[in-house]
Scaffold this motif. Sequence first.
Motif, PDB file in Angstrom:
ATOM      1  N   UNK A 121       0.712  -1.219   0.051  1.00  0.00           N
ATOM      2  CA  UNK A 121       0.024   0.092   0.048  1.00  0.00           C
ATOM      3  C   UNK A 121       0.790   1.245  -0.059  1.00  0.00           C
ATOM      4  N   UNK A 122       1.981   1.283   0.603  1.00  0.00           N
ATOM      5  CA  UNK A 122       2.768   2.361   0.871  1.00  0.00           C
ATOM      6  C   UNK A 122       3.512   2.754  -0.347  1.00  0.00           C
ATOM      7  N   UNK A 123       4.169   1.731  -1.123  1.00  0.00           N
ATOM      8  CA  UNK A 123       4.879   1.703  -2.259  1.00  0.00           C
ATOM      9  C   UNK A 123       3.676   2.285  -3.638  1.00  0.00           C
ATOM     10  N   UNK A 124       2.597   1.652  -3.487  1.00  0.00           N
ATOM     11  CA  UNK A 124       1.750   1.995  -4.537  1.00  0.00           C
ATOM     12  C   UNK A 124       1.315   3.540  -4.477  1.00  0.00           C
ATOM     13  N   UNK A 125       0.926   3.805  -3.204  1.00  0.00           N
ATOM     14  CA  UNK A 125       0.651   5.243  -2.989  1.00  0.00           C
ATOM     15  C   UNK A 125       1.665   6.278  -3.342  1.00  0.00           C
ATOM     16  N   UNK A 126       2.844   5.831  -3.111  1.00  0.00           N
ATOM     17  CA  UNK A 126       3.843   6.981  -3.409  1.00  0.00           C
ATOM     18  C   UNK A 126       4.033   6.916  -5.068  1.00  0.00           C
ATOM     19  N   UNK A 127       3.911   5.619  -5.687  1.00  0.00           N
ATOM     20  CA  UNK A 127       4.039   5.538  -7.088  1.00  0.00           C
ATOM     21  C   UNK A 127       2.812   6.280  -7.951  1.00  0.00           C
ATOM     22  N   UNK A 128       1.442   6.424  -7.006  1.00  0.00           N
ATOM     23  CA  UNK A 128       0.375   6.905  -7.666  1.00  0.00           C
ATOM     24  C   UNK A 128      -0.367   5.844  -8.740  1.00  0.00           C
TER      25      UNK A 128
END
Length: 230
Positions: A121-128
Motif C-alpha cells: 500500500x505504501x509503495x503503490x501510494x507513492x507511485x500513484x
Amino acid sequence: MTATRTFDHVDTWVFDLDNTLYPHHVNLWQQVDQRIGEFVANWLKVSPDEARKIQKDYYRRYGTTMRGMMTEHGVRADDFLAYVHKIDHSPLEPNPAMGAAIARLPGRKLILTNGSVDHVDAVLARLGIAGHFHGVFDIIAAELTPKPAPETYQKFLALHAVDPMRAAMFEDLARNLVVPHELGMTTVLVAPDGTKEVVREDWELEGRGEPHVDHVTDDLTRFLQRLVKS
C-alpha cells in the motif's frame, strides 16, 4: 528451441513489487535489507557482520530471511514484518506513465509479493498507481511461505482464479520465474538499467538468459507502453 511466449492471449497481469514496479537504483529495498540485518542482530544477539551472514544464508535457503528466522528461531511473522517495513518511502516518485500503461493492459492486474500488504500500500501510494490493481497476494496470504516455493504460486492461482496459460508474470528475480514458466505463464525479468549503482547480491542479477525467462527489460514503463500500443 521453443518459441518465446507472447502476450496476445494474456488476460491476467501479475507483478512482483520491490525492484519491479520501481527501478532497482532507487534502492528502497536496501532500507528493508538494513532493517532485516538489525532485526537478526538484535534477536540473535550477534554482531552486524555475523547477522549479515545469517540473513543472506536464510534468504537463499528459505526464500526470505523471515522464513529462516521463523523456522530456526521461532520468530513471529508480525514482529518481523512490522520492524523491517518501517522505512522511508520518499525516494519513490510518482510514475503516471507506468500507471497509464498498466491501466490499458487488457484484463486483471494483480500483485504477488513476498512483502506485506502494508508495504504494498505504501509503495503503490507513492507511485500513484494504487487504483490500477485488482488484488494483492502477500506473504500472509501465502501462509508465510515465500516465492519461489511452488505451493505459493498454486495458492495464488487458486485464490484469484488465475489461468496460468493466460497470464504473464513480471519479476526482478529470475529464480522466481521458474515455476510460473513451468505453469505456462509468459515471464518477464525486470533488470537494472545499468545507469546507477544498485545494491544487490550477485546471484540476484543472474538468470536473464535462462529458458524460463521469455522477455527481459530494464525499463518496465517503456516495455508496457510498447505492449499496449502493439
